[in-house]
Design a protein around this motif. Structure first.
Motif, PDB file in Angstrom:
ATOM      1  N   SER A 160       0.830  -1.205   0.000  1.00  0.00           N
ATOM      2  CA  SER A 160       0.000   0.000   0.000  1.00  0.00           C
ATOM      3  C   SER A 160       0.866   1.257   0.000  1.00  0.00           C
ATOM      4  CB  SER A 160      -0.918   0.001   1.232  1.00  0.00           C
ATOM      5  OG  SER A 160      -0.145  -0.061   2.414  1.00  0.00           O
ATOM      6  N   ILE A 161       0.278   2.363  -0.405  1.00  0.00           N
ATOM      7  CA  ILE A 161       0.994   3.633  -0.437  1.00  0.00           C
ATOM      8  C   ILE A 161       1.076   4.205   0.973  1.00  0.00           C
ATOM      9  CG2 ILE A 161       1.030   5.959  -1.407  1.00  0.00           C
ATOM     10  CD1 ILE A 161      -0.589   4.924  -3.752  1.00  0.00           C
ATOM     11  N   SER A 162       2.242   4.640   1.358  1.00  0.00           N
ATOM     12  CA  SER A 162       2.473   5.229   2.672  1.00  0.00           C
ATOM     13  C   SER A 162       2.313   6.744   2.602  1.00  0.00           C
ATOM     14  CB  SER A 162       3.882   4.869   3.159  1.00  0.00           C
ATOM     15  OG  SER A 162       4.346   5.770   4.122  1.00  0.00           O
ATOM     16  N   THR A 163       1.553   7.310   3.542  1.00  0.00           N
ATOM     17  CA  THR A 163       1.412   8.763   3.559  1.00  0.00           C
ATOM     18  C   THR A 163       2.748   9.441   3.863  1.00  0.00           C
ATOM     19  OG1 THR A 163       0.667   8.640   5.870  1.00  0.00           O
ATOM     20  CG2 THR A 163      -1.035   8.786   4.163  1.00  0.00           C
ATOM     21  N   ALA A 164       3.619   8.762   4.610  1.00  0.00           N
ATOM     22  CA  ALA A 164       4.946   9.325   4.891  1.00  0.00           C
ATOM     23  C   ALA A 164       5.743   9.496   3.603  1.00  0.00           C
ATOM     24  CB  ALA A 164       5.700   8.433   5.871  1.00  0.00           C
ATOM     25  N   GLU A 165       5.612   8.534   2.681  1.00  0.00           N
ATOM     26  CA  GLU A 165       6.299   8.646   1.395  1.00  0.00           C
ATOM     27  C   GLU A 165       5.732   9.807   0.571  1.00  0.00           C
ATOM     28  OE1 GLU A 165       7.804   4.239   0.110  1.00  0.00           O
ATOM     29  OE2 GLU A 165       5.635   4.529   0.255  1.00  0.00           O
ATOM     30  N   ILE A 166       4.441  10.003   0.665  1.00  0.00           N
ATOM     31  CA  ILE A 166       3.831  11.102  -0.085  1.00  0.00           C
ATOM     32  C   ILE A 166       4.328  12.445   0.450  1.00  0.00           C
ATOM     33  CG2 ILE A 166       1.667  12.214  -0.749  1.00  0.00           C
ATOM     34  CD1 ILE A 166       0.312   9.503  -0.466  1.00  0.00           C
ATOM     35  N   VAL A 167       4.415  12.563   1.758  1.00  0.00           N
ATOM     36  CA  VAL A 167       4.949  13.787   2.351  1.00  0.00           C
ATOM     37  C   VAL A 167       6.389  14.010   1.885  1.00  0.00           C
ATOM     38  CG1 VAL A 167       5.600  14.903   4.520  1.00  0.00           C
ATOM     39  CG2 VAL A 167       3.398  13.723   4.341  1.00  0.00           C
ATOM     40  N   SER A 168       7.177  12.928   1.791  1.00  0.00           N
ATOM     41  CA  SER A 168       8.546  13.045   1.283  1.00  0.00           C
ATOM     42  C   SER A 168       8.560  13.548  -0.151  1.00  0.00           C
ATOM     43  CB  SER A 168       9.262  11.692   1.369  1.00  0.00           C
ATOM     44  OG  SER A 168       9.530  11.345   2.710  1.00  0.00           O
ATOM     45  N   MET A 169       7.569  13.122  -0.952  1.00  0.00           N
ATOM     46  CA  MET A 169       7.477  13.602  -2.324  1.00  0.00           C
ATOM     47  C   MET A 169       7.139  15.087  -2.353  1.00  0.00           C
ATOM     48  SD  MET A 169       6.104  10.650  -4.789  1.00  0.00           S
ATOM     49  CE  MET A 169       6.957  11.530  -6.061  1.00  0.00           C
ATOM     50  N   LEU A 170       6.232  15.516  -1.492  1.00  0.00           N
ATOM     51  CA  LEU A 170       5.868  16.925  -1.428  1.00  0.00           C
ATOM     52  C   LEU A 170       7.063  17.793  -1.045  1.00  0.00           C
ATOM     53  CD1 LEU A 170       2.402  16.613   0.338  1.00  0.00           C
ATOM     54  CD2 LEU A 170       2.785  17.616  -1.918  1.00  0.00           C
ATOM     55  N   LYS A 171       7.991  17.210  -0.298  1.00  0.00           N
ATOM     56  CA  LYS A 171       9.191  17.938   0.128  1.00  0.00           C
ATOM     57  C   LYS A 171      10.313  17.850  -0.907  1.00  0.00           C
ATOM     58  CE  LYS A 171       8.428  17.246   5.108  1.00  0.00           C
ATOM     59  NZ  LYS A 171       8.953  16.578   6.334  1.00  0.00           N
ATOM     60  N   GLY A 172      10.117  17.055  -1.975  1.00  0.00           N
ATOM     61  CA  GLY A 172      11.144  16.919  -2.995  1.00  0.00           C
ATOM     62  C   GLY A 172      12.209  15.900  -2.668  1.00  0.00           C
ATOM     63  N   GLU A 173      11.967  15.046  -1.678  1.00  0.00           N
ATOM     64  CA  GLU A 173      12.956  14.042  -1.268  1.00  0.00           C
ATOM     65  C   GLU A 173      12.894  12.791  -2.134  1.00  0.00           C
ATOM     66  OE1 GLU A 173      12.707  15.449   3.429  1.00  0.00           O
ATOM     67  OE2 GLU A 173      11.766  13.579   2.785  1.00  0.00           O
ATOM     68  N   ILE A 174      11.761  12.546  -2.767  1.00  0.00           N
ATOM     69  CA  ILE A 174      11.574  11.406  -3.674  1.00  0.00           C
ATOM     70  C   ILE A 174      11.093  11.949  -5.008  1.00  0.00           C
ATOM     71  CG2 ILE A 174      10.348   9.239  -4.091  1.00  0.00           C
ATOM     72  CD1 ILE A 174       9.904   9.000  -1.081  1.00  0.00           C
ATOM     73  N   THR A 175      11.724  11.504  -6.098  1.00  0.00           N
ATOM     74  CA  THR A 175      11.327  11.952  -7.440  1.00  0.00           C
ATOM     75  C   THR A 175      10.207  11.098  -8.009  1.00  0.00           C
ATOM     76  OG1 THR A 175      13.639  12.535  -7.803  1.00  0.00           O
ATOM     77  CG2 THR A 175      12.195  12.519  -9.741  1.00  0.00           C
ATOM     78  N   GLY A 176      10.295   9.792  -7.806  1.00  0.00           N
ATOM     79  CA  GLY A 176       9.307   8.886  -8.354  1.00  0.00           C
ATOM     80  C   GLY A 176       9.107   7.687  -7.453  1.00  0.00           C
ATOM     81  N   LEU A 177       7.858   7.256  -7.330  1.00  0.00           N
ATOM     82  CA  LEU A 177       7.495   6.135  -6.466  1.00  0.00           C
ATOM     83  C   LEU A 177       6.561   5.205  -7.229  1.00  0.00           C
ATOM     84  CD1 LEU A 177       7.359   4.799  -3.607  1.00  0.00           C
ATOM     85  CD2 LEU A 177       5.473   6.391  -3.107  1.00  0.00           C
ATOM     86  N   HIS A 178       6.963   3.941  -7.384  1.00  0.00           N
ATOM     87  CA  HIS A 178       6.151   2.933  -8.066  1.00  0.00           C
ATOM     88  C   HIS A 178       5.738   1.894  -7.038  1.00  0.00           C
ATOM     89  CE1 HIS A 178       6.059  -0.694 -11.050  1.00  0.00           C
ATOM     90  NE2 HIS A 178       4.847  -0.330 -10.677  1.00  0.00           N
ATOM     91  N   ILE A 179       4.430   1.802  -6.785  1.00  0.00           N
ATOM     92  CA  ILE A 179       3.891   0.835  -5.829  1.00  0.00           C
ATOM     93  C   ILE A 179       3.184  -0.268  -6.607  1.00  0.00           C
ATOM     94  CG2 ILE A 179       2.403   0.462  -3.844  1.00  0.00           C
ATOM     95  CD1 ILE A 179       4.675   2.343  -3.243  1.00  0.00           C
ATOM     96  N   LYS A 180       3.712  -1.476  -6.533  1.00  0.00           N
ATOM     97  CA  LYS A 180       3.105  -2.620  -7.205  1.00  0.00           C
ATOM     98  C   LYS A 180       1.985  -3.180  -6.338  1.00  0.00           C
ATOM     99  CE  LYS A 180       7.644  -3.666  -9.159  1.00  0.00           C
ATOM    100  NZ  LYS A 180       8.759  -4.661  -9.230  1.00  0.00           N
ATOM    101  N   ARG A 181       0.883  -3.567  -7.029  1.00  0.00           N
ATOM    102  CA  ARG A 181      -0.291  -4.128  -6.353  1.00  0.00           C
ATOM    103  C   ARG A 181      -0.799  -3.195  -5.250  1.00  0.00           C
ATOM    104  NH1 ARG A 181       2.842  -8.729  -7.242  1.00  0.00           N
ATOM    105  NH2 ARG A 181       3.454  -9.071  -5.065  1.00  0.00           N
ATOM    106  N   ALA A 182      -0.931  -1.929  -5.600  1.00  0.00           N
ATOM    107  CA  ALA A 182      -1.402  -0.925  -4.646  1.00  0.00           C
ATOM    108  C   ALA A 182      -2.899  -1.049  -4.370  1.00  0.00           C
ATOM    109  CB  ALA A 182      -1.090   0.472  -5.174  1.00  0.00           C
ATOM    110  N   PHE A 183      -3.644  -1.607  -5.330  1.00  0.00           N
ATOM    111  CA  PHE A 183      -5.065  -1.872  -5.111  1.00  0.00           C
ATOM    112  C   PHE A 183      -5.441  -3.147  -5.853  1.00  0.00           C
ATOM    113  CE2 PHE A 183      -4.796   0.602  -8.913  1.00  0.00           C
ATOM    114  CZ  PHE A 183      -5.926   0.386  -9.684  1.00  0.00           C
ATOM    115  N   SER A 184      -6.609  -3.704  -5.531  1.00  0.00           N
ATOM    116  CA  SER A 184      -6.937  -5.058  -5.970  1.00  0.00           C
ATOM    117  C   SER A 184      -7.258  -5.141  -7.459  1.00  0.00           C
ATOM    118  CB  SER A 184      -8.123  -5.604  -5.165  1.00  0.00           C
ATOM    119  OG  SER A 184      -9.338  -5.029  -5.612  1.00  0.00           O
ATOM    120  N   ILE A 185      -6.963  -6.297  -8.031  1.00  0.00           N
ATOM    121  CA  ILE A 185      -7.263  -6.559  -9.443  1.00  0.00           C
ATOM    122  C   ILE A 185      -8.771  -6.493  -9.686  1.00  0.00           C
ATOM    123  CG2 ILE A 185      -7.081  -8.238 -11.320  1.00  0.00           C
ATOM    124  CD1 ILE A 185      -4.414  -6.977 -10.488  1.00  0.00           C
ATOM    125  N   GLU A 186      -9.556  -6.985  -8.726  1.00  0.00           N
ATOM    126  CA  GLU A 186     -11.010  -6.967  -8.877  1.00  0.00           C
ATOM    127  C   GLU A 186     -11.536  -5.538  -8.985  1.00  0.00           C
ATOM    128  OE1 GLU A 186      -9.580 -10.688  -7.398  1.00  0.00           O
ATOM    129  OE2 GLU A 186      -9.339  -8.680  -6.514  1.00  0.00           O
TER     130      GLU A 186
END
Length: 280
Positions: free
Chosen positions: A23-49
């Motif tokens: 799942s996507i972490s809100t802490a990672e999103i905050v890091s993106m907003l701060k410019g600490e992460i350029t790109g984040l790829h989360i595999k199987r972040a939500f269900s196939i169904e």
């Protein structure tokens, strides 16, 4: 003679990329907003169904339209690209029931992320809300598929120019002074291709002028980018990706089983130290 397209990039920028499963972490999103992460790829972040149901809802949705702004594709929702604020927010209001119909009674992964981030930021005294004006309010996402048939399904571009030059009536223009985060969920993907490619270059206003994309950020030529390192996020159904939209990025050509690359897209970023805006 297109001398602008022969221009070389002014700088190669370092990128900080992460790929993982879960799942996507809100802490990672905050890091993106701060410019600490350029790109984040989360595999199987939500269900196939859920992905398959959203895809089916997109196909049968009466709100599906062809883009007419020079970017080939179909969409449900509204885009601020090349539109004044009054038009964009009015279209957002008109499109709202069609966007809602993408999810029906499903657990909406976009709204779920929005609500989780809203709670996280609120604990730090920061408000997260949808962009708005007297003409209406943005939707939480738009759904679209790209239908370009050249080297790229979606040509190389950046997302900052269109925010910086959004014009009067847009409170979101202030976000261009910070990090513009692009969020994508992928309910459908082709058998091959449709990768999200990110180049190690964050263009300046002068760079955009050299490519004649000052107000749109679209498209950058392959000649301009030929010496710039790039990375591909190889996406599958149920994945999510977040990127710093200031870096040039594009979508590689699609091949295979006839399925289209369908994504749910939003943008967000700091307009003020105490306010994060979300829009499409």
């Amino acid at each position: 003679m297109e001398t602008a397209h022969a221009s070389q990039v002014s700088s190669i920028a370092p990128v900080a990329l992460r790929e993982r499963t879960g799942s996507i972490s809100t802490a990672e999103i905050v890091s993106m907003l701060k410019g600490e992460i350029t790109g984040l790829h989360i595999k199987r972040a939500f269900s196939i169904e859920v992905a398959e149901e959203i895809s089916a809802n997109f196909i049968r949705n009466p709100g599906r339209k062809e883009r007419k702004d020079g970017v080939p594709g179909q969409y449900i929702g509204a885009s601020h690209y090349k539109k004044d604020a009054a038009t964009y927010f009015a279209e957002s209001e008109t499109a709202r029931p069609f966007v809602d119909a993408l999810f029906g009674n499903l657990v909406d992964p976009v709204r779920g992320l929005f609500d989780a981030l809203k709670r996280e930021l609120s604990g730090h005294g920061i408000e997260l809300r949808l962009a708005r004006s007297e003409h209406g309010q943005a939707n939480v996402c738009r759904a679209l598929w790209w239908s370009g048939t050249g080297t790229y399904a979606l040509e190389p571009h950046d997302d900052v120019a269109q925010v910086l030059c959004a014009g009067n009536g847009y409170e979101l223009a202030a976000v261009a002074n910070n990090i513009v985060v692009a969020l994508n969920f992928y309910p459908s993907m082709p058998e091959e291709g449709g990768n999200l490619r990110i180049w190690s270059h964050k263009p300046t206003v002068a760079d955009r002028k050299s490519q004649s994309v000052e107000t749109t950020g679209y498209p950058y030529s392959t000649d301009y980018l030929k010496a710039v390192p790039s990375h591909d996020f190889k996406l599958n159904v149920g994945d999510a990706a977040l990127i710093d939209g200031g870096f040039i990025h594009g979508v590689t050509r699609q091949f295979g089983n006839g399925k289209r690359r369908l994504l749910l897209n939003s943008f967000f970023g700091f307009a003020r130290p105490d306010l994060v805006l979300w829009w499409t």
